[in-house]
Design a protein around this motif. Structure first.
Motif, mmCIF file in Angstrom:
data_model
loop_
_atom_site.group_PDB
_atom_site.id
_atom_site.type_symbol
_atom_site.label_atom_id
_atom_site.label_comp_id
_atom_site.label_asym_id
_atom_site.label_seq_id
_atom_site.Cartn_x
_atom_site.Cartn_y
_atom_site.Cartn_z
ATOM 1 N N SER A 1 0.851 -1.189 0.000
ATOM 2 C CA SER A 1 0.000 0.000 0.000
ATOM 3 C C SER A 1 0.889 1.242 0.000
ATOM 4 O O SER A 1 2.061 1.190 0.393
ATOM 5 C CB SER A 1 -0.922 0.020 1.225
ATOM 6 N N MET A 2 0.314 2.343 -0.472
ATOM 7 C CA MET A 2 1.016 3.617 -0.521
ATOM 8 C C MET A 2 0.025 4.725 -0.218
ATOM 9 O O MET A 2 -1.098 4.701 -0.738
ATOM 10 C CB MET A 2 1.635 3.864 -1.896
ATOM 11 N N PHE A 3 0.468 5.689 0.591
ATOM 12 C CA PHE A 3 -0.356 6.853 0.892
ATOM 13 C C PHE A 3 0.481 8.074 0.529
ATOM 14 O O PHE A 3 1.507 8.332 1.156
ATOM 15 C CB PHE A 3 -0.745 6.858 2.367
ATOM 16 N N ILE A 4 0.066 8.790 -0.510
ATOM 17 C CA ILE A 4 0.904 9.871 -1.034
ATOM 18 C C ILE A 4 0.102 11.156 -1.148
ATOM 19 O O ILE A 4 -1.130 11.156 -1.035
ATOM 20 C CB ILE A 4 1.476 9.500 -2.417
ATOM 21 N N GLN A 5 0.809 12.239 -1.387
ATOM 22 C CA GLN A 5 0.177 13.538 -1.606
ATOM 23 C C GLN A 5 -0.082 13.735 -3.102
ATOM 24 O O GLN A 5 0.697 13.256 -3.946
ATOM 25 C CB GLN A 5 1.099 14.661 -1.117
ATOM 26 N N GLU A 6 -1.144 14.402 -3.414
ATOM 27 C CA GLU A 6 -1.430 14.738 -4.807
ATOM 28 C C GLU A 6 -0.228 15.435 -5.430
ATOM 29 O O GLU A 6 0.416 16.280 -4.800
ATOM 30 C CB GLU A 6 -2.650 15.659 -4.862
ATOM 31 N N ALA B 1 2.797 12.579 -11.340
ATOM 32 C CA ALA B 1 1.891 13.666 -10.940
ATOM 33 C C ALA B 1 0.526 13.137 -10.521
ATOM 34 O O ALA B 1 -0.495 13.449 -11.144
ATOM 35 C CB ALA B 1 1.764 14.678 -12.078
ATOM 36 N N SER B 2 0.498 12.323 -9.476
ATOM 37 C CA SER B 2 -0.739 11.641 -9.066
ATOM 38 C C SER B 2 -1.865 12.637 -8.756
ATOM 39 O O SER B 2 -1.622 13.775 -8.306
ATOM 40 C CB SER B 2 -0.465 10.769 -7.852
ATOM 41 N N ILE B 3 -3.088 12.167 -8.996
ATOM 42 C CA ILE B 3 -4.289 12.949 -8.720
ATOM 43 C C ILE B 3 -5.244 12.083 -7.896
ATOM 44 O O ILE B 3 -5.079 10.856 -7.852
ATOM 45 C CB ILE B 3 -4.960 13.416 -10.033
ATOM 46 N N LEU C 1 -3.494 5.302 -2.098
ATOM 47 C CA LEU C 1 -4.341 6.365 -1.563
ATOM 48 C C LEU C 1 -3.667 7.690 -1.853
ATOM 49 O O LEU C 1 -2.457 7.835 -1.631
ATOM 50 C CB LEU C 1 -4.543 6.178 -0.059
ATOM 51 N N VAL C 2 -4.421 8.656 -2.347
ATOM 52 C CA VAL C 2 -3.876 9.960 -2.715
ATOM 53 C C VAL C 2 -4.596 11.043 -1.925
ATOM 54 O O VAL C 2 -5.826 11.160 -2.001
ATOM 55 C CB VAL C 2 -4.034 10.231 -4.223
#
Lengths: 114, 111
Positions: free
Chosen positions: B10-15, B78-80, B108-109
């Motif tokens: 799993s990954m939790f990143i910022q937009e 450039a995740s959204i 998760l973004v």
């Protein structure tokens, strides 16, 4: 273009009840598959049908039976449902050729056995 | 049987951040496929790779077929927020064989 259609979308069964999950594809694919998805387990193959008239066991076939009714339709039957069969079930289809290996999925059937 | 190890789980990143995930196999595959599953939906094919070393893009997504044929990588730039979902890798030897799936990477973004 509907692609792969599964029915029903949701189902609650009591332990010991039976039911059949239906799947139909309109892409003229030869091969069809049934998977189950459980948290942390990914997608596990239950049964598949490489072509009309054939079926084979996958990784987790116990407790299930399948029928390839015709080229379009592939059903999954639970004869005596158990709580361990609570899962999300996906049907998929693909062409049967050396090069074309893409598989397309239905939207899933969410089954709860109580 | 064949096994695929997919990481991270799993990954939790910022937009706006870039994302990388990968799959490794105990055996060789001739095809690698990457799928995305939105919550409550079935997996949807993102990218298909057919040749060792192949690099293929689909918008902000780029996937590579490892040169050893035992691994594959997926990058999202450039995740959204709509990138949220579970990403699965799958390997296959031909249209005559079944697909082997990894266990998925949940992304998760945060806006």
């Amino acid at each position: 273009n509907a692609g792969v259609t599964q029915t029903p979308k949701f189902q609650v069964l009591k332990t010991g009840q039976s039911m059949t999950l239906q799947c139909a594809q309109d892409m003229n694919h030869n091969s069809m598959y049934w998977y189950r998805q459980d948290p942390g387990m990914g997608l596990r193959l239950i049964y598949y049908s490489a072509s009309e008239g054939t079926t084979d066991k996958g990784e987790v076939p116990n407790g299930y039976n399948v029928s390839r009714l015709n080229k379009r339709e592939f059903s999954l039957r639970l004869e005596s449902a158990a709580p361990s069969q609570t899962s999300v079930y996906f049907c998929a289809s693909s062409e049967r050729s050396r090069r074309n290996t893409e598989a397309f999925f239905g939207q899933g059937t969410r089954l709860t056995v109580v | 049987g064949q096994q695929l190890n997919q990481s991270p789980q799993s990954m939790f990143i910022q937009e706006g951040e870039d994302v990388s995930m990968n799959c490794t196999s105990s055996s060789i595959f001739n095809t690698w496929l990457w799928y995305k599953q939105d919550p409550g939906e079935g997996p949807v094919l993102l990218i298909a790779l057919y040749k060792a070393g192949e690099l293929t893009s689909n918008g902000r997504l780029t996937a590579q077929f490892g040169i050893t044929r035992k691994d594959s990588f997926l990058n999202i730039s450039a995740s959204i927020p709509s990138d949220v979902g579970i990403y699965f890798c799958a390997g296959r030897n031909s249209g005559y064989s079944t697909l082997t799936f990894g266990k998925g990477t949940m992304l998760l973004v945060s806006p």
